[in-house]
Design an enzyme around this catalytic site. Structure first.
Site, PDB file in Angstrom:
ATOM      1  N   LYS A  55     -13.838  -3.767   2.652  1.00 25.15           N
ATOM      2  CA  LYS A  55     -14.604  -2.543   2.417  1.00 25.15           C
ATOM      3  C   LYS A  55     -16.109  -2.728   2.606  1.00 25.15           C
ATOM      4  O   LYS A  55     -16.807  -1.808   3.014  1.00 25.15           O
ATOM      5  CB  LYS A  55     -14.339  -2.009   1.000  1.00 25.15           C
TER       6      LYS A  55
ATOM      7  N   GLY B 129     -15.549  -3.125  -7.774  1.00 23.19           N
ATOM      8  CA  GLY B 129     -15.699  -2.194  -6.654  1.00 23.19           C
ATOM      9  C   GLY B 129     -15.308  -0.770  -7.019  1.00 23.19           C
ATOM     10  O   GLY B 129     -15.999   0.195  -6.651  1.00 23.19           O
TER      11      GLY B 129
ATOM     12  N   SER C 233       0.820  -1.213   0.000  1.00 23.80           N
ATOM     13  CA  SER C 233       0.000   0.000   0.000  1.00 23.80           C
ATOM     14  C   SER C 233       0.856   1.267   0.000  1.00 23.80           C
ATOM     15  O   SER C 233       1.876   1.352   0.701  1.00 23.80           O
ATOM     16  CB  SER C 233      -0.901   0.009   1.230  1.00 23.80           C
ATOM     17  N   LEU C 234       0.413   2.269  -0.772  1.00 22.86           N
ATOM     18  CA  LEU C 234       1.115   3.548  -0.805  1.00 22.86           C
ATOM     19  C   LEU C 234       0.544   4.524   0.217  1.00 22.86           C
ATOM     20  O   LEU C 234       1.087   5.601   0.436  1.00 22.86           O
ATOM     21  CB  LEU C 234       1.008   4.160  -2.211  1.00 22.86           C
TER      22      LEU C 234
HETATM   23  P1  ATR Z   1     -11.766  -3.464  -8.312  1.00 24.89           P
HETATM   24  O1  ATR Z   1     -12.188  -3.495  -6.886  1.00 24.89           O
HETATM   25  O2  ATR Z   1     -10.346  -2.997  -8.513  1.00 24.89           O
HETATM   26  O3  ATR Z   1     -12.726  -2.761  -9.172  1.00 24.89           O
HETATM   27  P2  ATR Z   1     -12.833  -6.065  -8.939  1.00 24.89           P
HETATM   28  O4  ATR Z   1     -13.951  -5.777  -8.020  1.00 24.89           O
HETATM   29  O5  ATR Z   1     -12.158  -7.372  -8.874  1.00 24.89           O
HETATM   30  O6  ATR Z   1     -11.668  -5.004  -8.760  1.00 24.89           O
HETATM   31  O7  ATR Z   1     -13.337  -5.779 -10.440  1.00 24.89           O
HETATM   32  C1  ATR Z   1     -12.562  -6.006 -11.527  1.00 24.89           C
HETATM   33  C2  ATR Z   1     -13.321  -5.626 -12.805  1.00 24.89           C
HETATM   34  O8  ATR Z   1     -12.454  -5.875 -13.898  1.00 24.89           O
HETATM   35  C3  ATR Z   1     -14.567  -6.440 -13.054  1.00 24.89           C
HETATM   36  O9  ATR Z   1     -15.491  -5.635 -13.752  1.00 24.89           O
HETATM   37  C4  ATR Z   1     -14.054  -7.569 -13.973  1.00 24.89           C
HETATM   38  O10 ATR Z   1     -15.010  -8.090 -14.850  1.00 24.89           O
HETATM   39  P3  ATR Z   1     -16.075  -9.216 -14.378  1.00 24.89           P
HETATM   40  O11 ATR Z   1     -17.135  -8.469 -13.609  1.00 24.89           O
HETATM   41  O12 ATR Z   1     -16.597  -9.798 -15.641  1.00 24.89           O
HETATM   42  O13 ATR Z   1     -15.306 -10.182 -13.546  1.00 24.89           O
HETATM   43  C5  ATR Z   1     -13.053  -6.802 -14.785  1.00 24.89           C
HETATM   44  N1  ATR Z   1     -11.996  -7.682 -15.319  1.00 24.89           N
HETATM   45  C6  ATR Z   1     -10.945  -8.207 -14.634  1.00 24.89           C
HETATM   46  N2  ATR Z   1     -10.168  -8.917 -15.472  1.00 24.89           N
HETATM   47  C7  ATR Z   1     -10.733  -8.844 -16.694  1.00 24.89           C
HETATM   48  C8  ATR Z   1     -10.413  -9.383 -17.984  1.00 24.89           C
HETATM   49  N3  ATR Z   1      -9.322 -10.120 -18.179  1.00 24.89           N
HETATM   50  N4  ATR Z   1     -11.233  -9.100 -19.008  1.00 24.89           N
HETATM   51  C9  ATR Z   1     -12.341  -8.343 -18.842  1.00 24.89           C
HETATM   52  N5  ATR Z   1     -12.700  -7.805 -17.650  1.00 24.89           N
HETATM   53  C10 ATR Z   1     -11.910  -8.046 -16.600  1.00 24.89           C
END
Ligand code: ATR
Length: 287
Positions: free
Chosen positions: A73, A136, A22-23
Site C-alpha cells: 500500500k 495502517g 482475500s474476500l
Molecule cells: P493494520 O494495517 O491492520 O492496522 P498494523 O499496521 O500491523 O496493522 O497495526 C497493528 C496495530 O495493532 C498497531 O497499532 C499495533 O501496536 P504497535 O504500534 O504498538 O505495534 C497494535 N497491536 C497489535 N498487536 C497488539 C497487541 N498484542 N497489543 C497491543 N497492540 C497491538
C-alpha cells in the site's frame, strides 16, 4: 447475458502477498454479475521484489484498475503518476485506476468506514472519537474522520510514537483536533468515558484468537456510545458482544470492507452501486 469472459472483458485485480484469503474477488465479481458488467476481478500474488514489474505489466496489459493490499500500500505510491491528497496524507493507496496508460492512486479505506457508519445511520460529525491502535488501518480512518469533521480524535496505542505520528499529520494538515496517549487501562477509561465513538483497530480478538478482548474493564462503556471493531472474523468479537450487552450500538469491520470495495468499483467503472445490491452484499457474510 452470457457472463463468460470474451474479447471485450475488462480486467480488474488485486495485488498483495499473501492474497489467498482475500474476500475482495468475491465482492467485486458478485457486483459485476449482478450488474451484468463485462469485467472480471482477479487476485495476483505479487512479492515486494516484483512490485515494479507488476505495475509495468498492468500498464502494458491495459488493466482497468486494481486494488492494493499488504505489503504494497505504501510502496506502490512511487510507481503511480498521480495520487489523491487523501491517499498521500494516509501514506497508502488501496485503489489504482488506469486512464489511458496513466495510473491514478486513491485510498477508499476511510471512506469505507464512513459509508459503513452512514448505512447504520451513524454520523461522526462533531463526535468525540477514541481509536485504539495506530497501524495502517487506524491511520486511514483517523485521517478520513478528521476530514469529515469529527470534534476530536484521541489515538491510544501501545507504542505512543506511532499514534503521535498520525496526530501530527492530522493537526498540521487537516485540523488541530488529534491527541495521543499510551494505551493502558487507565487512559482507555479516562478518554473512553467521555467519547461518543470507540473504534478498535488492533488484531486482538481476531480469528483464531477469538476469546481475546482489547478492553478488560467495561465500566466506562455507556449505552449511548457507538463501539466499532474493525475485525469481521469473527463477525461479533468479544468486544462487540460485551458492548452490545451494555446497550451500545455496535459496528464490525465487514461494512468497511464492503464499502471500500464499492467506492473502488465506482472509481474504476463510474457505475453507481444501488442500495438494494448493497443490502444484498451486506448479507453475504452473515449467511
Ligand atoms: P493494520 O494495517 O491492520 O492496522 P498494523 O499496521 O500491523 O496493522 O497495526 C497493528 C496495530 O495493532 C498497531 O497499532 C499495533 O501496536 P504497535 O504500534 O504498538 O505495534 C497494535 N497491536 C497489535 N498487536 C497488539 C497487541 N498484542 N497489543 C497491543 N497492540 C497491538
Amino acid at each position: 447475458m452470457d457472463n463468460s469472459i470474451n474479447g471485450h472483458t475488462k480486467v480488474l485485480g488485486l495485488i498483495g502477498d499473501p492474497i489467498e484469503h482475500s474476500l475482495s474477488p468475491g465482492i467485486h465479481n458478485t457486483i459485476c454479475r449482478h450488474l451484468n458488467l463485462n469485467y472480471t476481478y482477479v487476485p495476483f500474488r505479487v512479492s515486494p521484489d516484483n512490485l515494479k514489474e507488476a505495475v509495468k505489466g498492468f500498464k502494458a496489459l491495459g488493466v482497468t484498475g486494481f486494488n492494493v493490499t499488504i505489503p504494497h500500500k505504501k510502496d506502490i505510491i512511487k510507481y503511480l503518476d498521480e495520487v489523491s491528497k487523501e491517499a498521500l496524507l494516509m501514506g497508502a493507496v488501496n485503489t489504482v485506476k488506469n486512464i489511458e496508460g496513466k495510473l491514478y492512486g486513491y485510498n477508499t479505506d476511510g471512506e469505507g468506514l464512513i459509508k459503513s457508519f452512514k448505512s447504520e445511520h451513524i454520523s461522526i460529525k462533531d463526535k468525540k472519537v477514541v481509536v485504539i491502535g495506530a497501524g495502517g488501518a487506524s491511520r486511514g480512518i483517523c485521517i478520513k474522520m478528521a476530514m469529515e469533521g469529527v470534534r476530536h480524535i484521541t489515538i491510544l496505542n501501545r507504542t505512543r510514537d506511532k499514534a503521535d505520528n498520525i496526530c501530527n499529520v492530522i493537526n498540521s494538515n487537516i485540523q488541530d483536533i488529534a491527541r495521543s496517549a499510551e494505551w493502558d487501562g487507565s487512559t482507555l477509561r479516562q478518554y473512553g468515558e467521555q467519547c461518543d465513538v470507540l473504534i478498535h483497530t488492533t488484531p486482538i480478538g481476531m480469528y483464531p484468537e477469538t476469546h481475546r478482548c482489547p478492553v478488560k474493564d467495561f465500566d466506562f462503556i455507556h449505552s449511548n456510545m457507538v463501539v466499532c471493531d474493525l475485525i469481521y472474523n469473527p463477525f461479533k468479537t468479544v468486544l462487540l458482544q460485551k458492548a452490545e450487552e451494555k446497550g451500545c450500538k455496535i459496528v464490525n469491520g465487514w461494512g468497511m470492507l464492503l464499502f471500500q470495495a464499492i467506492s473502488a468499483f465506482e472509481i474504476w467503472t463510474g457505475v453507481k452501486i444501488h442500495r438494494d445490491l448493497i443490502n444484498r452484499l451486506q448479507k453475504v457474510n452473515r449467511s
